[in-house]
Scaffold this active site. Structure first.
Site, PDB file in Angstrom:
ATOM      1  N   GLN A   1      53.139  88.073   6.323  1.00  0.00           N
ATOM      2  CA  GLN A   1      51.691  88.262   6.271  1.00  0.00           C
ATOM      3  C   GLN A   1      51.376  89.405   5.317  1.00  0.00           C
ATOM      4  OE1 GLN A   1      49.306  90.393   9.352  1.00  0.00           O
ATOM      5  NE2 GLN A   1      48.458  88.368   9.789  1.00  0.00           N
TER       6      GLN A   1
ATOM      7  N   TYR B   1      40.488  94.080   8.989  1.00  0.00           N
ATOM      8  CA  TYR B   1      41.118  94.688   7.822  1.00  0.00           C
ATOM      9  C   TYR B   1      40.352  94.279   6.561  1.00  0.00           C
ATOM     10  CZ  TYR B   1      44.530  96.022  11.275  1.00  0.00           C
ATOM     11  OH  TYR B   1      45.114  96.558  12.402  1.00  0.00           O
TER      12      TYR B   1
ATOM     13  N   GLY C   1      53.011  85.804  21.218  1.00  0.00           N
ATOM     14  CA  GLY C   1      53.049  87.173  20.734  1.00  0.00           C
ATOM     15  C   GLY C   1      53.724  88.142  21.683  1.00  0.00           C
ATOM     16  N   ARG C   2      52.939  88.740  22.554  1.00  0.00           N
ATOM     17  CA  ARG C   2      53.507  89.772  23.426  1.00  0.00           C
ATOM     18  C   ARG C   2      54.592  89.221  24.340  1.00  0.00           C
ATOM     19  NH1 ARG C   2      48.037  93.393  24.737  1.00  0.00           N
ATOM     20  NH2 ARG C   2      47.410  93.508  22.544  1.00  0.00           N
TER      21      ARG C   2
END
Length: 383
Positions: free
Chosen positions: A124, A207, A348-349
């Protein structure tokens, strides 16, 4: 999923769309994007580790262990964390990067390890914008801007609007914006040189690219602001620049926040319109998340809370999507793919807790050991 209306941000209802494509996949059905085939639909999303401890943007032995262990654990695609296209594009001083050739060499052995374990190695690319120069566990200044004398830097943004209590960013000139497009292009070229097989653009979570997209952070009156066409200009130019330097058969992904969860901000309708445009500019898949632009908003966090956004983008833009966010259980993940709510799921987590999540999922779902993504050395320890 039937032709129904789905509630989205702000209590509004999404427009009725086409019925979901006929379900053709399971979690362990391979998926092809351009010339690349991913072995299954269980992917590891990009998650910042803030572990480039020398502050030189180079990944370390930690990153090798981190990514290769998940590849050996059966994930189909490993998307490496937000990788800065310039030193000023880092989120923290300990972010990884691809702004010089030394970083290419540091990434290569990690990429080779991921691929040797049977997974696809993706990266990414990111510029942090006004959310850069922030603290982390290795630097201190948790949830604060890092002072210049402590290794921080002046942040930049489309407009001089700070994120919460972070330091005020400096507004970018048009010439500087063009320079950032070139930084993404050059970083993509280095990603190819490092052996990465897919590239993701980070246009989510507040971002820089999403700062340009969002009317709450972009008050420009030039060609990079104003209406949606102006606010998406940077993202489209970056997609074109990256597509121009990567192989034709290499997939290009984009992560996007489908909503700010804030009145007057970015929303699902704009996400769908941008997705349609990106499809015309060579983007192959939308990685759909939410939030990150505005602090202190109320987010209805619960299992599958972001899945309806991925579904709506998939239907309305007619392109593949991934779903992410509190997807933790094998049957839960399997239903998302089987119902056509998304083409892949990102764990993810839960993957931080369990690097072998896909192997456990295969057992729970009754996938024969011979068809599960075991390393041959580990078959005798199969579930």
């Amino acid at each position: 999923m039937s032709d129904t209306t789905n509630k989205t941000d702000g209590g509004k209802k999404a427009k009725k769309g086409k019925k979901n494509k006929e379900p053709q996949a399971t979690l362990f059905t391979p998926m092809t994007l351009r010339g690349l085939t991913v072995r299954n639909r269980i992917w590891m999303p990009p998650m910042d580790t803030y572990s480039a401890t020398a502050r030189d943007g180079k990944p370390t032995t930690f990153h090798y262990q981190h990514y290769v262990s998940r590849a050996m654990g059966g994930f189909g695609m490993i998307i490496a964390e937000a990788t800065a296209v310039s030193p000023e594009g880092r989120i923290s001083p300990c972010d990884v990067g691809l702004w010089n050739d030394d970083q290419v060499e540091a990434w290569r052995w990690i990429v080779d390890g991921v691929k040797a374990a049977g997974a696809v190695a993706a990266v990414q690319l990111n510029h942090s914008g006004r959310k850069g120069s922030t603290g982390c566990f290795g630097v201190g200044y948790a949830d604060q801007s890092v002072p210049v004398e402590e290794g921080g830097w002046q942040t930049v943004a489309p407009s001089p609007i700070a994120y919460g209590h972070y330091a005020m960013p400096r507004e970018l000139s048009v010439e500087e914006i063009h320079g950032i497009v070139n930084q993404f292009r050059d970083a993509a070229g280095r990603a190819v040189a490092a052996g990465f097989q897919a590239i993701e653009l980070h246009a989510a979570h507040g971002y820089l690219i999403s700062q340009f997209l969002d009317p709450l952070s972009n008050e420009r009156t030039d060609e990079y602001g104003g209406d949606l066409a102006g606010r998406m200009r940077l993202l489209v130019e970056i997609a074109d620049a990256v597509r121009s330097v990567i192989p034709e058969d290499m997939p290009l992904l984009t992560r996007i926040s489908a909503t700010d969860w804030a009145a007057g901000g970015w929303d699902l309708d704009q996400t769908i319109e941008v997705s349609k445009v990106l499809k015309e500019h060579g983007v192959d898949l939308m990685d759909v998340s939410t939030g990150g632009m505005v602090p202190n908003v109320t987010v209805p966090v619960q299992p599958n809370y972001q899945v309806p956004f991925a579904t709506q983008v998939r239907l309305a833009a007619d392109m593949p999507t991934t779903a992410v966010g509190l997807i933790t259980k094998p049957k839960q993940a399997a239903k998302i793919v089987a119902k056509g709510e998304a083409d892949a799921v990102e764990i993810g987590r839960a993957s931080l807790r369990d690097p072998y999540w896909p192997l456990r999922a295969a057992s729970k779902l009754g996938v024969p050991v011979a068809e599960a993504p075991y390393q041959p050395q580990y078959v005798r320890g199969a579930y």
